[in-house]
Design an enzyme around this catalytic site. Structure first.
Site, PDB file in Angstrom:
ATOM      1  N   ALA A  53       2.471  51.974 -12.486  1.00 52.83           N
ATOM      2  CA  ALA A  53       3.044  52.970 -11.599  1.00 52.83           C
ATOM      3  C   ALA A  53       3.644  54.148 -12.368  1.00 52.83           C
ATOM      4  N   GLY A  77      -6.538  33.862 -13.761  1.00 45.55           N
ATOM      5  CA  GLY A  77      -6.140  35.039 -14.545  1.00 45.55           C
ATOM      6  C   GLY A  77      -4.693  34.959 -14.999  1.00 45.55           C
ATOM      7  N   ALA A  78      -4.492  34.887 -16.331  1.00 45.28           N
ATOM      8  CA  ALA A  78      -3.126  34.843 -16.884  1.00 45.28           C
ATOM      9  C   ALA A  78      -2.682  36.234 -17.289  1.00 45.28           C
ATOM     10  N   GLU A 114      -2.965  60.425   3.475  1.00 47.64           N
ATOM     11  CA  GLU A 114      -2.785  58.986   3.246  1.00 47.64           C
ATOM     12  C   GLU A 114      -3.424  58.208   4.393  1.00 47.64           C
ATOM     13  N   VAL A 136      -0.702  39.985 -15.698  1.00 51.42           N
ATOM     14  CA  VAL A 136       0.626  40.273 -15.177  1.00 51.42           C
ATOM     15  C   VAL A 136       0.824  39.705 -13.770  1.00 51.42           C
ATOM     16  N   GLY A 175      -7.622  41.212 -12.419  1.00 52.29           N
ATOM     17  CA  GLY A 175      -7.630  42.640 -12.704  1.00 52.29           C
ATOM     18  C   GLY A 175      -7.857  43.464 -11.454  1.00 52.29           C
ATOM     19  N   ARG A 176      -7.828  44.782 -11.636  1.00 60.15           N
ATOM     20  CA  ARG A 176      -8.039  45.701 -10.513  1.00 60.15           C
ATOM     21  C   ARG A 176      -9.089  46.743 -10.898  1.00 60.15           C
ATOM     22  N   HIS A 200      29.304  46.115 -28.024  1.00 63.22           N
ATOM     23  CA  HIS A 200      29.395  44.665 -28.156  1.00 63.22           C
ATOM     24  C   HIS A 200      30.264  44.114 -27.032  1.00 63.22           C
TER      25      HIS A 200
HETATM   26  P1  FAD Z   1      -1.939  53.524  -5.498  1.00 57.63           P
HETATM   27  O1  FAD Z   1      -0.543  53.135  -5.582  1.00 57.63           O
HETATM   28  O2  FAD Z   1      -2.965  52.438  -5.428  1.00 57.63           O
HETATM   29  O3  FAD Z   1      -2.066  54.452  -4.222  1.00 57.63           O
HETATM   30  C1  FAD Z   1      -3.282  54.916  -3.752  1.00 57.63           C
HETATM   31  C2  FAD Z   1      -3.101  55.364  -2.326  1.00 57.63           C
HETATM   32  O4  FAD Z   1      -4.254  56.100  -1.944  1.00 57.63           O
HETATM   33  C3  FAD Z   1      -2.981  54.225  -1.320  1.00 57.63           C
HETATM   34  O5  FAD Z   1      -1.869  54.436  -0.509  1.00 57.63           O
HETATM   35  C4  FAD Z   1      -4.272  54.316  -0.503  1.00 57.63           C
HETATM   36  O6  FAD Z   1      -4.120  53.943   0.856  1.00 57.63           O
HETATM   37  C5  FAD Z   1      -4.577  55.794  -0.611  1.00 57.63           C
HETATM   38  N1  FAD Z   1      -5.991  56.133  -0.403  1.00 57.63           N
HETATM   39  C6  FAD Z   1      -7.071  55.594  -1.024  1.00 57.63           C
HETATM   40  N2  FAD Z   1      -8.206  56.215  -0.615  1.00 57.63           N
HETATM   41  C7  FAD Z   1      -7.805  57.157   0.284  1.00 57.63           C
HETATM   42  C8  FAD Z   1      -8.498  58.112   1.047  1.00 57.63           C
HETATM   43  N3  FAD Z   1      -9.826  58.273   0.951  1.00 57.63           N
HETATM   44  N4  FAD Z   1      -7.786  58.895   1.881  1.00 57.63           N
HETATM   45  C9  FAD Z   1      -6.435  58.778   1.982  1.00 57.63           C
HETATM   46  N5  FAD Z   1      -5.734  57.897   1.270  1.00 57.63           N
HETATM   47  C10 FAD Z   1      -6.406  57.102   0.423  1.00 57.63           C
HETATM   48  N6  FAD Z   1       2.871  48.668 -11.813  1.00 57.63           N
HETATM   49  C11 FAD Z   1       4.032  48.841 -12.489  1.00 57.63           C
HETATM   50  O7  FAD Z   1       4.170  49.813 -13.211  1.00 57.63           O
HETATM   51  N7  FAD Z   1       5.057  47.940 -12.354  1.00 57.63           N
HETATM   52  C12 FAD Z   1       4.955  46.853 -11.569  1.00 57.63           C
HETATM   53  O8  FAD Z   1       5.897  46.069 -11.475  1.00 57.63           O
HETATM   54  C13 FAD Z   1       3.744  46.643 -10.870  1.00 57.63           C
HETATM   55  N8  FAD Z   1       3.602  45.568 -10.061  1.00 57.63           N
HETATM   56  C14 FAD Z   1       2.439  45.407  -9.382  1.00 57.63           C
HETATM   57  C15 FAD Z   1       2.306  44.267  -8.580  1.00 57.63           C
HETATM   58  C16 FAD Z   1       1.145  44.068  -7.875  1.00 57.63           C
HETATM   59  C17 FAD Z   1       1.020  42.838  -7.013  1.00 57.63           C
HETATM   60  C18 FAD Z   1       0.095  45.026  -7.945  1.00 57.63           C
HETATM   61  C19 FAD Z   1      -1.161  44.837  -7.143  1.00 57.63           C
HETATM   62  C20 FAD Z   1       0.205  46.147  -8.743  1.00 57.63           C
HETATM   63  C21 FAD Z   1       1.390  46.342  -9.470  1.00 57.63           C
HETATM   64  N9  FAD Z   1       1.553  47.445 -10.315  1.00 57.63           N
HETATM   65  C22 FAD Z   1       2.711  47.600 -11.007  1.00 57.63           C
HETATM   66  C23 FAD Z   1       0.510  48.458 -10.465  1.00 57.63           C
HETATM   67  C24 FAD Z   1       0.836  49.698  -9.605  1.00 57.63           C
HETATM   68  O9  FAD Z   1       0.974  49.295  -8.263  1.00 57.63           O
HETATM   69  C25 FAD Z   1      -0.262  50.736  -9.740  1.00 57.63           C
HETATM   70  O10 FAD Z   1      -0.488  51.040 -11.088  1.00 57.63           O
HETATM   71  C26 FAD Z   1       0.126  52.016  -8.992  1.00 57.63           C
HETATM   72  O11 FAD Z   1       0.373  51.761  -7.645  1.00 57.63           O
HETATM   73  C27 FAD Z   1      -0.979  53.064  -9.133  1.00 57.63           C
HETATM   74  O12 FAD Z   1      -0.578  54.208  -8.460  1.00 57.63           O
HETATM   75  P2  FAD Z   1      -1.647  55.242  -7.874  1.00 57.63           P
HETATM   76  O13 FAD Z   1      -0.837  56.356  -7.313  1.00 57.63           O
HETATM   77  O14 FAD Z   1      -2.672  55.536  -8.875  1.00 57.63           O
HETATM   78  O15 FAD Z   1      -2.398  54.468  -6.688  1.00 57.63           O
HETATM   79  P1  NAI Z   2      -4.685  41.825 -15.772  1.00 57.26           P
HETATM   80  O1  NAI Z   2      -5.729  42.679 -16.332  1.00 57.26           O
HETATM   81  O2  NAI Z   2      -3.276  41.991 -16.193  1.00 57.26           O
HETATM   82  O3  NAI Z   2      -5.040  40.284 -16.051  1.00 57.26           O
HETATM   83  C1  NAI Z   2      -6.224  39.706 -15.625  1.00 57.26           C
HETATM   84  C2  NAI Z   2      -6.444  38.432 -16.412  1.00 57.26           C
HETATM   85  O4  NAI Z   2      -7.530  37.739 -15.851  1.00 57.26           O
HETATM   86  C3  NAI Z   2      -6.789  38.693 -17.871  1.00 57.26           C
HETATM   87  O5  NAI Z   2      -6.000  37.853 -18.663  1.00 57.26           O
HETATM   88  C4  NAI Z   2      -8.277  38.355 -17.951  1.00 57.26           C
HETATM   89  O6  NAI Z   2      -8.669  37.879 -19.207  1.00 57.26           O
HETATM   90  C5  NAI Z   2      -8.375  37.277 -16.887  1.00 57.26           C
HETATM   91  N1  NAI Z   2      -9.705  37.073 -16.330  1.00 57.26           N
HETATM   92  C6  NAI Z   2     -10.645  38.008 -16.051  1.00 57.26           C
HETATM   93  N2  NAI Z   2     -11.733  37.417 -15.493  1.00 57.26           N
HETATM   94  C7  NAI Z   2     -11.447  36.092 -15.403  1.00 57.26           C
HETATM   95  C8  NAI Z   2     -12.153  34.966 -14.911  1.00 57.26           C
HETATM   96  N3  NAI Z   2     -13.356  35.085 -14.369  1.00 57.26           N
HETATM   97  N4  NAI Z   2     -11.567  33.746 -14.983  1.00 57.26           N
HETATM   98  C9  NAI Z   2     -10.323  33.599 -15.511  1.00 57.26           C
HETATM   99  N5  NAI Z   2      -9.619  34.651 -16.003  1.00 57.26           N
HETATM  100  C10 NAI Z   2     -10.161  35.868 -15.932  1.00 57.26           C
HETATM  101  O7  NAI Z   2      -4.841  41.982 -14.188  1.00 57.26           O
HETATM  102  P2  NAI Z   2      -3.909  41.547 -12.987  1.00 57.26           P
HETATM  103  O8  NAI Z   2      -2.927  40.528 -13.410  1.00 57.26           O
HETATM  104  O9  NAI Z   2      -4.831  41.243 -11.875  1.00 57.26           O
HETATM  105  O10 NAI Z   2      -3.149  42.887 -12.674  1.00 57.26           O
HETATM  106  C11 NAI Z   2      -3.870  44.079 -12.308  1.00 57.26           C
HETATM  107  C12 NAI Z   2      -3.161  45.304 -12.755  1.00 57.26           C
HETATM  108  O11 NAI Z   2      -1.941  45.467 -12.064  1.00 57.26           O
HETATM  109  C13 NAI Z   2      -2.840  45.251 -14.235  1.00 57.26           C
HETATM  110  O12 NAI Z   2      -3.541  46.298 -14.858  1.00 57.26           O
HETATM  111  C14 NAI Z   2      -1.388  45.474 -14.356  1.00 57.26           C
HETATM  112  O13 NAI Z   2      -1.094  46.489 -15.252  1.00 57.26           O
HETATM  113  C15 NAI Z   2      -0.921  45.878 -12.948  1.00 57.26           C
HETATM  114  N6  NAI Z   2       0.301  45.132 -12.679  1.00 57.26           N
HETATM  115  C16 NAI Z   2       1.420  45.462 -13.383  1.00 57.26           C
HETATM  116  C17 NAI Z   2       2.583  44.766 -13.210  1.00 57.26           C
HETATM  117  C18 NAI Z   2       3.748  45.123 -14.026  1.00 57.26           C
HETATM  118  O14 NAI Z   2       3.748  46.169 -14.656  1.00 57.26           O
HETATM  119  N7  NAI Z   2       4.794  44.307 -14.064  1.00 57.26           N
HETATM  120  C19 NAI Z   2       2.690  43.663 -12.268  1.00 57.26           C
HETATM  121  C20 NAI Z   2       1.438  43.365 -11.618  1.00 57.26           C
HETATM  122  C21 NAI Z   2       0.318  44.107 -11.810  1.00 57.26           C
END
Ligand code: FAD
Ligand code: NAI
Length: 467
Positions: free
Chosen positions: A322, A181-182, A33, A184, A273-274, A446
């Site tokens: 996650a 971006g609307a 990590e 999550v 998005g990501r 209930h």
């Molecule tokens: P990550 O959690 O991204 O972990 C990757 C890890 O790899 C990191 O610690 C990084 O430092 C490490 N790493 C990368 N490259 C290297 C390298 N070369 N060497 C060593 N370490 C490295 N998902 C949900 O299901 N529910 C939610 O409520 C939710 N909320 C979110 C809110 C936000 C603001 C964001 C940004 C995301 C959210 N997500 C949510 C999405 C969720 O965080 C991801 O889907 C999840 O973390 C992906 O898990 P992962 O193990 O694939 O990678």
């Molecule tokens: P997202 O993919 O959910 O939403 C991005 C939004 O931005 C879309 O509606 C898309 O049409 C819009 N968009 C793209 N380009 C644009 C532009 N140029 N101008 C205006 N709008 C634009 O991505 P988000 O919200 O960034 O989240 C990233 C990832 O993290 C998601 O895949 C989501 O699954 C995960 N996540 C999950 C959560 C949960 O499970 N509760 C909470 C937060 C993140």
């Protein structure tokens, strides 16, 4: 050279869960990590801190809007943002320390540093002081997650123009926040700051919010968010943000072309998005193939095209969630142990943790129509549920989609308080291939909100009782 059955790169929900499951199955496991704490995006800058702020800001809003109705007069709430941020940080600390504990408990060897695959079977770890060490690995699992998608013309400084990471640590409530971006992140973190006092405008490229979610649910949810005070500009794109003045000036154009306008804001949140994160991993040199969207290509069972190298989580195809990463972590560990590890992509719930919550599992109406599947719909509004009525949390409804021929449940969609908890009864039912009739005949306590799920299942057969 230290030698392991499995080296996992990345300790997000995918990586750390994979490591634990592999250790349970008797493998000698190391994790690599690069961040100072374990838990990845989810625990450090994603799911966990965002849910802490959602919880705290929801309580803050409740004091003004809900408690007086219940006869609880506590006056105007006073926001102490620094303490709210500490509440969040304490929660994150507890969670990341939990992963540390689990690694120790399962005798997993952690390496703190950046991992690079030298070749199949060899991972080089470079620590922050520049020292390198090479690990010998029978198998390698890449779980390096994802990073923020950048937007041309909008430079993220994480102070005024922020990604989700900056939006989780703002030191004051912005007067005006523009969310790009609307999806999550935009709706969850937009809700946090609106509740704390920001005027929030969300600009979305498409003509709807939450693409991928059921259309009817998204439309209804948009109306609820608008009622709460959020403003939406759909079918619009931000083409640039001028950060030279005291106020940020965002240039906004209709997505289809046309007259541009300028919106001023104190903070702009980029949430479009990501993207999978594989920087510095040496994958090209190791010969690992990518798909057309820059994700690591797998065979459907997490194997890349290079023997002994696997990938899971946000870095491969599928929803970036996650719990999806966790399930894949378990599945690949079991496959490597010779078992039949499997992830069922048809039953992965998705939850938006706003108020009310939005939760869904399985197919949307749009997907069923597109696939030409004949289906029946059962819907039940929370206005007709005893518990939500008496608690005055009646926004939303439950919608069950069942196969018209077999009655098998193909999708469930819920807007409502605690929808994220309720969705799992539909998920379990769907894992067993259950029907709407099965759900409708299951006795529900209930008064609970979950009775609305039973009623929606009854409504599939046009026999809801309370409607
Ligand atoms: P990550 O959690 O991204 O972990 C990757 C890890 O790899 C990191 O610690 C990084 O430092 C490490 N790493 C990368 N490259 C290297 C390298 N070369 N060497 C060593 N370490 C490295 N998902 C949900 O299901 N529910 C939610 O409520 C939710 N909320 C979110 C809110 C936000 C603001 C964001 C940004 C995301 C959210 N997500 C949510 C999405 C969720 O965080 C991801 O889907 C999840 O973390 C992906 O898990 P992962 O193990 O694939 O990678
Ligand atoms: P997202 O993919 O959910 O939403 C991005 C939004 O931005 C879309 O509606 C898309 O049409 C819009 N968009 C793209 N380009 C644009 C532009 N140029 N101008 C205006 N709008 C634009 O991505 P988000 O919200 O960034 O989240 C990233 C990832 O993290 C998601 O895949 C989501 O699954 C995960 N996540 C999950 C959560 C949960 O499970 N509760 C909470 C937060 C993140």
């Amino acid at each position: 050279m230290a030698s392991f059955d499995l080296v996992v790169i990345g300790t997000g929900p995918g990586g750390y869960v994979c490591a634990i499951r592999a250790a349970q199955l008797g493998m000698k496991v190391a994790v690599v990590e690069k961040w100072p704490t374990f838990g990845g995006t989810c625990l450090n800058i994603g799911c966990i801190p965002s849910k802490a702020l959602l919880q705290a800001s929801e309580r803050y809003e409740e004091v003004t809007h809900m408690l007086p109705k219940m006869g609880i007069g506590v006056g105007k709430p006073k926001l102490d943002l620094a303490t709210m941020m500490k509440f969040k940080t304490d929660g994150v600390d507890g969670n990341v320390k939990g992963v540390d504990f689990l690694f120790k408990k399962n005798k997993i060897t952690p390496y703190v540093g950046t991992g690079r695959i030298v070749s199949a079977g060899k991972v080089e770890v470079k620590s922050s002081d520049g020292k390198t060490e090479t690990l010998d690995a029978k198998n390698i699992v890449i779980a390096t997650g994802s990073d923020v998608t950048k937007l041309k013309g909008v430079d993220i400084d994480e102070k005024r123009v922020v990604s989700s990471t900056g939006a989780l640590v703002l030191d004051k409530v912005p007067e005006k926040m523009l969310v790009i971006g609307a999806g999550v992140i935009g709706l969850e973190l937009g809700s946090v700051w609106r509740r704390l006092g920001s005027e929030v405008t969300v600009v979305e490229f498409l003509d709807r919010i939450l693409p991928g979610m059921d259309g009817e649910v998204a439309r209804s949810f948009q109306r609820i968010l608008e009622k709460q005070g959020m403003t939406f500009k759909l079918g619009a794109k931000v083409t640039g943000v001028d950060a030279s003045g005291k106020k940020l000036k965002a240039n906004i154009e209709p997505a289809a072309g046309g007259k541009a306008e300028t919106i001023e804001a104190d903070v702009v949140l980029v949430a479009i998005g990501r993207v999978p994160y594989t920087e510095g991993l040496g994958l090209k040199e190791a010969g690992v193939a990518f798909d057309e969207r820059g994700r690591i290509k797998t065979d459907g069972h997490f194997a890349t095209n290079v023997k002994g190298i696997y990938a899971i989580g946000d870095v491969i195809a599928g929803p970036m969630l996650a719990h999806k990463a966790e399930d894949e972590g378990v599945a690949i560990a079991e496959i490597l142990a010779g078992q039949a590890g499997h992830t069922n992509y048809d039953v992965i719930p998705g939850v938006v943790y706003t108020f009310p919550e939005v939760a869904s599992v399985g197919k949307t109406e749009e997907e069923l129509k597109q696939a030409g599947v004949a289906y029946n719909v059962g819907k039940f509004p929370f206005t007709a549920n005893g518990r939500t009525k008496v608690n005055q949390t009646t926004d939303g409804f439950v919608k069950i989609l069942a196969d018209a021929k077999t009655d098998r449940v193909l999708g469930a969609h819920i807007i409502g308080a605690e929808a994220g908890e309720m969705i799992h009864e539909a998920a379990v039912l769907m894992e067993f291939g259950g029907s709407a009739e099965d759900l409708a005949r299951t006795c529900h306590a209930h008064p609970t909100r979950s009775e609305a799920v039973k009623e929606a299942a009854l409504a599939v057969g046009k026999r809801a009782i309370h409607m």
